[in-house]
Design a protein around this motif. Structure first.
Motif, PDB file in Angstrom:
ATOM      1  N   ALA A   1       0.827  -1.204   0.000  1.00 20.49           N
ATOM      2  CA  ALA A   1       0.000   0.000   0.000  1.00 20.49           C
ATOM      3  C   ALA A   1       0.864   1.257   0.000  1.00 20.49           C
ATOM      4  CB  ALA A   1      -0.925  -0.003   1.212  1.00 20.49           C
ATOM      5  N   ILE A   2       1.915   1.258   0.790  1.00 18.74           N
ATOM      6  CA  ILE A   2       2.822   2.414   0.819  1.00 18.74           C
ATOM      7  C   ILE A   2       3.502   2.588  -0.533  1.00 18.74           C
ATOM      8  CG2 ILE A   2       4.956   3.286   1.852  1.00 18.74           C
ATOM      9  CD1 ILE A   2       4.025   1.948   4.482  1.00 18.74           C
ATOM     10  N   TRP A   3       3.922   1.497  -1.138  1.00 21.46           N
ATOM     11  CA  TRP A   3       4.571   1.532  -2.446  1.00 21.46           C
ATOM     12  C   TRP A   3       3.623   2.102  -3.502  1.00 21.46           C
ATOM     13  CZ3 TRP A   3       5.466  -3.479  -5.657  1.00 21.46           C
ATOM     14  CH2 TRP A   3       6.201  -3.199  -6.797  1.00 21.46           C
ATOM     15  N   ALA A   4       2.366   1.685  -3.486  1.00 20.61           N
ATOM     16  CA  ALA A   4       1.392   2.157  -4.471  1.00 20.61           C
ATOM     17  C   ALA A   4       1.107   3.647  -4.298  1.00 20.61           C
ATOM     18  CB  ALA A   4       0.103   1.349  -4.363  1.00 20.61           C
ATOM     19  N   VAL A   5       0.957   4.096  -3.074  1.00 23.94           N
ATOM     20  CA  VAL A   5       0.700   5.520  -2.828  1.00 23.94           C
ATOM     21  C   VAL A   5       1.907   6.353  -3.217  1.00 23.94           C
ATOM     22  CG1 VAL A   5       0.261   7.240  -1.026  1.00 23.94           C
ATOM     23  CG2 VAL A   5      -1.032   5.112  -1.053  1.00 23.94           C
ATOM     24  N   ALA A   6       3.094   5.918  -2.840  1.00 26.52           N
ATOM     25  CA  ALA A   6       4.311   6.659  -3.192  1.00 26.52           C
ATOM     26  C   ALA A   6       4.506   6.702  -4.702  1.00 26.52           C
ATOM     27  CB  ALA A   6       5.525   6.021  -2.521  1.00 26.52           C
ATOM     28  N   SER A   7       4.216   5.622  -5.383  1.00 23.17           N
ATOM     29  CA  SER A   7       4.339   5.586  -6.842  1.00 23.17           C
ATOM     30  C   SER A   7       3.340   6.527  -7.494  1.00 23.17           C
ATOM     31  CB  SER A   7       4.131   4.158  -7.334  1.00 23.17           C
ATOM     32  OG  SER A   7       4.130   4.119  -8.731  1.00 23.17           O
ATOM     33  N   ARG A   8       2.138   6.568  -6.963  1.00 21.55           N
ATOM     34  CA  ARG A   8       1.101   7.454  -7.497  1.00 21.55           C
ATOM     35  C   ARG A   8       1.497   8.922  -7.331  1.00 21.55           C
ATOM     36  NH1 ARG A   8      -2.312   9.103 -10.940  1.00 21.55           N
ATOM     37  NH2 ARG A   8      -4.042  10.252 -10.110  1.00 21.55           N
ATOM     38  N   ILE A   9       1.987   9.283  -6.163  1.00 26.09           N
ATOM     39  CA  ILE A   9       2.403  10.658  -5.906  1.00 26.09           C
ATOM     40  C   ILE A   9       3.603  11.024  -6.772  1.00 26.09           C
ATOM     41  CG2 ILE A   9       3.393  12.174  -4.143  1.00 26.09           C
ATOM     42  CD1 ILE A   9       1.587  10.719  -2.124  1.00 26.09           C
ATOM     43  N   ASP A  10       4.537  10.088  -6.938  1.00 23.85           N
ATOM     44  CA  ASP A  10       5.707  10.332  -7.788  1.00 23.85           C
ATOM     45  C   ASP A  10       5.296  10.549  -9.239  1.00 23.85           C
ATOM     46  OD1 ASP A  10       8.560  10.483  -8.267  1.00 23.85           O
ATOM     47  OD2 ASP A  10       8.359   8.511  -9.215  1.00 23.85           O
ATOM     48  N   GLY A  11       4.332   9.788  -9.718  1.00 27.92           N
ATOM     49  CA  GLY A  11       3.848   9.958 -11.081  1.00 27.92           C
ATOM     50  C   GLY A  11       3.204  11.315 -11.297  1.00 27.92           C
ATOM     51  N   LYS A  12       2.432  11.776 -10.325  1.00 25.68           N
ATOM     52  CA  LYS A  12       1.811  13.089 -10.423  1.00 25.68           C
ATOM     53  C   LYS A  12       2.865  14.187 -10.426  1.00 25.68           C
ATOM     54  CE  LYS A  12      -2.271  13.868  -8.433  1.00 25.68           C
ATOM     55  NZ  LYS A  12      -3.232  14.029  -7.322  1.00 25.68           N
TER      56      LYS A  12
ATOM     57  N   ALA B   1       4.646  14.362 -13.830  1.00 26.48           N
ATOM     58  CA  ALA B   1       3.790  15.009 -14.828  1.00 26.48           C
ATOM     59  C   ALA B   1       3.777  16.516 -14.623  1.00 26.48           C
ATOM     60  CB  ALA B   1       2.377  14.453 -14.754  1.00 26.48           C
ATOM     61  N   ARG B   2       3.733  16.969 -13.393  1.00 28.87           N
ATOM     62  CA  ARG B   2       3.753  18.398 -13.092  1.00 28.87           C
ATOM     63  C   ARG B   2       5.072  19.027 -13.530  1.00 28.87           C
ATOM     64  NH1 ARG B   2       2.856  19.009  -7.236  1.00 28.87           N
ATOM     65  NH2 ARG B   2       0.919  17.993  -7.804  1.00 28.87           N
ATOM     66  N   ILE B   3       6.183  18.348 -13.317  1.00 28.29           N
ATOM     67  CA  ILE B   3       7.493  18.862 -13.719  1.00 28.29           C
ATOM     68  C   ILE B   3       7.590  18.957 -15.238  1.00 28.29           C
ATOM     69  CG2 ILE B   3       9.958  18.282 -13.799  1.00 28.29           C
ATOM     70  CD1 ILE B   3       9.630  17.231 -10.919  1.00 28.29           C
ATOM     71  N   ARG B   4       7.083  17.933 -15.961  1.00 25.03           N
ATOM     72  CA  ARG B   4       7.098  17.984 -17.424  1.00 25.03           C
ATOM     73  C   ARG B   4       6.287  19.167 -17.940  1.00 25.03           C
ATOM     74  NH1 ARG B   4       6.589  12.257 -17.154  1.00 25.03           N
ATOM     75  NH2 ARG B   4       4.337  12.484 -17.371  1.00 25.03           N
ATOM     76  N   THR B   5       5.145  19.430 -17.311  1.00 21.02           N
ATOM     77  CA  THR B   5       4.311  20.564 -17.720  1.00 21.02           C
ATOM     78  C   THR B   5       5.046  21.881 -17.496  1.00 21.02           C
ATOM     79  OG1 THR B   5       2.319  19.325 -17.142  1.00 21.02           O
ATOM     80  CG2 THR B   5       2.093  21.700 -17.357  1.00 21.02           C
ATOM     81  N   LEU B   6       5.694  22.021 -16.364  1.00 20.03           N
ATOM     82  CA  LEU B   6       6.444  23.248 -16.080  1.00 20.03           C
ATOM     83  C   LEU B   6       7.613  23.420 -17.028  1.00 20.03           C
ATOM     84  CD1 LEU B   6       6.442  23.218 -12.173  1.00 20.03           C
ATOM     85  CD2 LEU B   6       5.188  24.761 -13.678  1.00 20.03           C
ATOM     86  N   GLU B   7       8.292  22.318 -17.366  1.00 15.84           N
ATOM     87  CA  GLU B   7       9.415  22.406 -18.307  1.00 15.84           C
ATOM     88  C   GLU B   7       8.928  22.846 -19.686  1.00 15.84           C
ATOM     89  OE1 GLU B   7      11.163  18.550 -18.103  1.00 15.84           O
ATOM     90  OE2 GLU B   7      12.495  19.104 -16.478  1.00 15.84           O
ATOM     91  N   ARG B   8       7.782  22.336 -20.125  1.00 20.12           N
ATOM     92  CA  ARG B   8       7.236  22.744 -21.418  1.00 20.12           C
ATOM     93  C   ARG B   8       6.873  24.214 -21.416  1.00 20.12           C
ATOM     94  NH1 ARG B   8       2.730  19.193 -21.695  1.00 20.12           N
ATOM     95  NH2 ARG B   8       3.708  17.380 -20.806  1.00 20.12           N
ATOM     96  N   ARG B   9       6.320  24.695 -20.314  1.00 18.10           N
ATOM     97  CA  ARG B   9       5.962  26.123 -20.226  1.00 18.10           C
ATOM     98  C   ARG B   9       7.189  27.008 -20.231  1.00 18.10           C
ATOM     99  NH1 ARG B   9       1.182  26.114 -15.673  1.00 18.10           N
ATOM    100  NH2 ARG B   9      -0.321  24.932 -16.914  1.00 18.10           N
ATOM    101  N   MET B  10       8.277  26.556 -19.635  1.00 19.98           N
ATOM    102  CA  MET B  10       9.499  27.346 -19.603  1.00 19.98           C
ATOM    103  C   MET B  10      10.156  27.420 -20.970  1.00 19.98           C
ATOM    104  SD  MET B  10      11.159  26.277 -15.954  1.00 19.98           S
ATOM    105  CE  MET B  10      12.695  27.052 -16.341  1.00 19.98           C
ATOM    106  N   ASN B  11       9.971  26.404 -21.805  1.00 24.65           N
ATOM    107  CA  ASN B  11      10.589  26.381 -23.120  1.00 24.65           C
ATOM    108  C   ASN B  11       9.898  27.293 -24.121  1.00 24.65           C
ATOM    109  OD1 ASN B  11      12.625  24.639 -22.386  1.00 24.65           O
ATOM    110  ND2 ASN B  11      11.433  22.812 -22.872  1.00 24.65           N
ATOM    111  N   TYR B  12       8.687  27.708 -23.842  1.00 24.78           N
ATOM    112  CA  TYR B  12       7.972  28.571 -24.784  1.00 24.78           C
ATOM    113  C   TYR B  12       8.197  29.997 -24.524  1.00 24.78           C
ATOM    114  CZ  TYR B  12       5.494  24.491 -26.458  1.00 24.78           C
ATOM    115  OH  TYR B  12       5.178  23.279 -27.002  1.00 24.78           O
TER     116      TYR B  12
END
Length: 64
Positions: free
Chosen positions: A39-50, A53-64
């Motif tokens: 359960a801890i592994w699944a929650v940590a993996s879910r939070i890491d995935g989110k 995704a947030r970092i990729r979005t910010l990187e795309r915004r910085m490149n424009y």
């Protein structure tokens, strides 16, 4: 999704397309002692995935 990750950790991985990880988590969850780490592994993996995704979005915004 966090509730699914706590109650049924293997299902959380299956829903995100990580089939092999889901099977490993299911085997771990089948033991009584292994349910909590799964359960801890699944929650940590879910939070890491989110966060990734947030970092990729910010990187795309910085490149424009």
């Amino acid at each position: 999704m966090i509730l699914i990750a706590v109650l049924l950790p293997w299902l959380s991985f299956f829903l995100r397309g990580r089939i092999l990880t889901g099977f490993v988590c299911l085997i771990l969850q089948c033991t009584l002692i292994g349910w909590l780490p799964a359960a801890i592994w699944a929650v940590a993996s879910r939070i890491d995935g989110k966060n990734k995704a947030r970092i990729r979005t910010l990187e795309r915004r910085m490149n424009y």
